[in-house]
Design a protein around this motif. Structure first.
Motif, PDB file in Angstrom:
ATOM      1  N   TRP A   1       0.854  -1.190   0.000  1.00 43.39           N
ATOM      2  CA  TRP A   1       0.000   0.000   0.000  1.00 43.39           C
ATOM      3  C   TRP A   1       0.890   1.240   0.000  1.00 43.39           C
ATOM      4  N   ILE A   2       1.029   1.840  -1.169  1.00 46.75           N
ATOM      5  CA  ILE A   2       1.914   2.988  -1.363  1.00 46.75           C
ATOM      6  C   ILE A   2       1.059   4.224  -1.595  1.00 46.75           C
ATOM      7  N   GLY A   3       1.257   5.252  -0.789  1.00 50.23           N
ATOM      8  CA  GLY A   3       0.476   6.473  -0.930  1.00 50.23           C
ATOM      9  C   GLY A   3       0.777   7.201  -2.221  1.00 50.23           C
ATOM     10  N   PRO A   4      -0.150   8.029  -2.686  1.00 47.67           N
ATOM     11  CA  PRO A   4       0.009   8.697  -3.979  1.00 47.67           C
ATOM     12  C   PRO A   4       1.136   9.707  -4.019  1.00 47.67           C
ATOM     13  N   ASP A   5       1.597  10.181  -2.864  1.00 47.45           N
ATOM     14  CA  ASP A   5       2.650  11.192  -2.826  1.00 47.45           C
ATOM     15  C   ASP A   5       4.039  10.574  -2.639  1.00 47.45           C
ATOM     16  N   ALA A   6       4.103   9.261  -2.500  1.00 46.98           N
ATOM     17  CA  ALA A   6       5.390   8.606  -2.274  1.00 46.98           C
ATOM     18  C   ALA A   6       6.194   8.529  -3.571  1.00 46.98           C
ATOM     19  N   LYS A   7       7.526   8.589  -3.434  1.00 43.52           N
ATOM     20  CA  LYS A   7       8.438   8.429  -4.563  1.00 43.52           C
ATOM     21  C   LYS A   7       9.363   7.256  -4.259  1.00 43.52           C
ATOM     22  N   VAL A   8       9.501   6.358  -5.237  1.00 39.29           N
ATOM     23  CA  VAL A   8      10.325   5.167  -5.050  1.00 39.29           C
ATOM     24  C   VAL A   8      11.254   5.022  -6.246  1.00 39.29           C
ATOM     25  N   GLY A   9      12.531   4.828  -5.984  1.00 39.37           N
ATOM     26  CA  GLY A   9      13.520   4.749  -7.047  1.00 39.37           C
ATOM     27  C   GLY A   9      13.540   3.403  -7.752  1.00 39.37           C
ATOM     28  N   ARG A  10      14.141   3.383  -8.926  1.00 40.43           N
ATOM     29  CA  ARG A  10      14.185   2.169  -9.728  1.00 40.43           C
ATOM     30  C   ARG A  10      15.040   1.103  -9.056  1.00 40.43           C
ATOM     31  N   ASP A  11      14.675  -0.156  -9.381  1.00 35.40           N
ATOM     32  CA  ASP A  11      15.330  -1.361  -8.867  1.00 35.40           C
ATOM     33  C   ASP A  11      15.127  -1.569  -7.372  1.00 35.40           C
ATOM     34  N   THR A  12      14.299  -0.767  -6.755  1.00 27.56           N
ATOM     35  CA  THR A  12      13.882  -1.053  -5.376  1.00 27.56           C
ATOM     36  C   THR A  12      12.857  -2.164  -5.401  1.00 27.56           C
ATOM     37  N   VAL A  13      12.946  -3.059  -4.417  1.00 30.32           N
ATOM     38  CA  VAL A  13      12.033  -4.201  -4.322  1.00 30.32           C
ATOM     39  C   VAL A  13      11.104  -3.971  -3.140  1.00 30.32           C
ATOM     40  N   VAL A  14       9.805  -4.036  -3.397  1.00 33.43           N
ATOM     41  CA  VAL A  14       8.794  -3.842  -2.359  1.00 33.43           C
ATOM     42  C   VAL A  14       8.200  -5.201  -2.018  1.00 33.43           C
ATOM     43  N   TRP A  15       8.418  -5.632  -0.794  1.00 31.76           N
ATOM     44  CA  TRP A  15       7.923  -6.933  -0.335  1.00 31.76           C
ATOM     45  C   TRP A  15       6.500  -6.792   0.219  1.00 31.76           C
ATOM     46  N   PRO A  16       5.796  -7.920   0.401  1.00 32.41           N
ATOM     47  CA  PRO A  16       4.410  -7.861   0.896  1.00 32.41           C
ATOM     48  C   PRO A  16       4.293  -7.187   2.258  1.00 32.41           C
ATOM     49  N   GLN A  17       3.110  -6.621   2.466  1.00 32.33           N
ATOM     50  CA  GLN A  17       2.750  -5.935   3.709  1.00 32.33           C
ATOM     51  C   GLN A  17       3.657  -4.729   3.979  1.00 32.33           C
ATOM     52  N   THR A  18       3.947  -3.995   2.907  1.00 32.99           N
ATOM     53  CA  THR A  18       4.705  -2.752   3.027  1.00 32.99           C
ATOM     54  C   THR A  18       3.762  -1.570   2.811  1.00 32.99           C
ATOM     55  N   HIS A  19       3.889  -0.564   3.670  1.00 32.43           N
ATOM     56  CA  HIS A  19       3.039   0.630   3.603  1.00 32.43           C
ATOM     57  C   HIS A  19       3.938   1.860   3.535  1.00 32.43           C
ATOM     58  N   LEU A  20       3.698   2.739   2.580  1.00 33.84           N
ATOM     59  CA  LEU A  20       4.359   4.034   2.502  1.00 33.84           C
ATOM     60  C   LEU A  20       3.280   5.106   2.586  1.00 33.84           C
TER      61      LEU A  20
END
Length: 463
Positions: free
Chosen positions: A268-287
């Protein structure tokens, strides 16, 4: 194009069964009303007027806390809730709006996109139509008013669900999303003609369409390419449904930008979050909120970040971080808690069951396990042994701890602030440090160990 957005946020929202304003309920950590305001601002609206009513103070406070003071957002109160037409009239009278395109949006429409708002406004900006209805074709149109068009493609009328004949229900697939665009001059000139001769005694904004048609003005539609732009929230179930849609939209955008999701349905990533390339988001992650994450990071599983900045090549496993700053090549967790004011410098390590509050952990320094560090400035390459605590609170005031470079804090050390431990120092395990420790010194604080031979046998004899 000088566009005004009027956002309806005065309703009770009774089906939410809540003690709070409906528009204050959050999707991906962001209140619904802010999704709509953001869409209007991103669409280029020069003025955003939010009509408040029920829980007016709560909505005002929410907006003032979410946007800078110079944002073109203003609240107008509808003291008596007498319908949507009355709400728009209150907004016009309070603000003096009488020109330019005016888009009327609902505050519970969190999925509407800026491009939709922008294109919707253009339908009334070329003097070809005085009003437009935002329409959509959802997979299941039940419950929505249906748009009946005339031979020229203009709106003939809106047939509400309860009034639809079986034939109309089957053939009229264009549905009313409940949003309207008006030529501001025409809206101001005719808004007073809306009557309240109905069972509810309310002034309905859709009546403006027929009023304008009788005045010889054109009324048209703007069709949403994505029907989900027009979906509203009236219940907790719909809130959950639209949260899932918003999640999928955000995650799809991030994947297109080079972010990997192990399972997109469980992040669950908020609309204002910024995430860089090649980052891996695992389950149950919230930003949540204004998070920024760099490249080549590992986020999660079971990680929640709020208004936190993370550098490159970091690993945050089962980490909760709130208003923290994490520089490059940092590892956290599992089960780490970074409270507001935490700053982890390059290559720092925060381990299992560690809590950091309002502290700087220096480059290459380690707090590996079972420790609390609060109100502390820590130098580079410090190693904090398991179970160590900065005792920073005397019951009334907080006090600071300073630890120099390359110092070794022995396991189970209590550092009673205010205290300064120098560089290249060592504290013996199990010590309570109440006095400053010079550079390069060893600080030991222990009572003498006493051995009582035969104690166990004598104890058992007494039981």
């Amino acid at each position: 194009m000088d566009v005004t957005a009027i956002i309806m946020a005065a309703g009770e929202g009774t089906r939410m069964k809540s003690n709070h304003a409906k528009v204050s309920h959050k999707i991906l950590g962001k209140p619904m009303i802010c999704w709509v305001v953001d869409a209007a601002l991103s669409a280029g609206c020069s003025r955003v007027v939010v009509v408040v009513g029920s829980h007016a103070d709560e909505v005002r406070a929410l907006l003032s806390g979410s946007y800078p003071a110079d944002a073109p957002i203003e609240c107008v109160e509808q003291a008596e809730r007498l319908g949507t037409g009355h709400a728009v009239r209150v907004a016009l009278e309070a603000t003096g709006i009488d020109a330019g395109p005016v888009v009327v949006l609902n505050g519970d429409l969190p999925l509407i996109q800026a491009q939709t708002v922008r294109s919707f406004a253009r339908t009334v900006s070329a003097d070809e139509a005085a009003a437009a209805v935002l329409t959509m074709t959802p997979p299941d149109p039940f419950g929505y008013g249906r748009i009946e068009l005339d031979a020229d493609g203009a709106v003939a009328r809106i047939v509400e669900q309860k009034d639809c004949t079986p034939e109309q229900a089957a053939t009229l697939t264009e549905c009313n999303a409940g949003c309207y665009a008006f030529d501001g001059a025409q809206l101001a000139a005719h808004i007073g003609e809306i009557g309240c001769d109905n069972a509810q005694g309310e002034y309905y904004l859709p009546d403006m369409l027929e009023i304008l048609r009788r005045a010889g003005e054109a009324v048209t539609i703007y069709h949403c390419d994505d029907y989900r732009d027009g979906l509203g929230v009236n219940s907790r179930a719909q809130l959950a449904e639209l949260t899932a849609v918003a999640r999928d939209r955000v995650n799809a955008r991030l994947m297109a930008e080079g972010v990997t999701f192990i399972d997109p349905a469980q992040a669950w990533i908020g609309p204002d979050a910024k995430v860089g390339r090649d980052t891996v988001v695992w389950p149950q992650t919230h930003l949540i909120g204004a998070c920024e994450v760099g490249e080549d990071c590992q986020l999660g599983p079971n990680t929640r970040l709020t208004d936190t900045r993370v550098g490159d090549r970091c690993s945050l496993d089962e980490t909760v971080a709130i208003e923290a700053v994490v520089e490059d090549d940092v590892t956290c967790g599992p089960r780490a808690y970074l409270r507001p004011g935490t700053h982890l410098l390059d290559r720092a390590h925060v381990g299992t069951h560690v809590e950091i509050k309002k502290s700087t952990i220096g480059e290459g320094s380690k707090v590996p396990h079972l420790s609390y560090i609060g109100d502390t400035t820590m130098g580079a390459d410090v190693n904090v042994g398991a179970g160590s605590i900065t005792c920073n609170y005397d019951g009334k005031n907080k006090h600071a701890t300073v630890i120099g470079d390359r110092t070794f804090i022995g396991s189970d050390t209590m550092m009673v602030a205010p205290v300064h431990i120098g560089s290249d120092a060592i504290t013996g395990a199990g010590g309570t440090i109440t006095k400053d420790v010079p550079d390069g010194a060893l600080a030991i604080e222990r009572t003498e160990q006493r051995i009582v031979e035969g104690y166990t046998e004598r104890r058992r004899a007494r039981l």
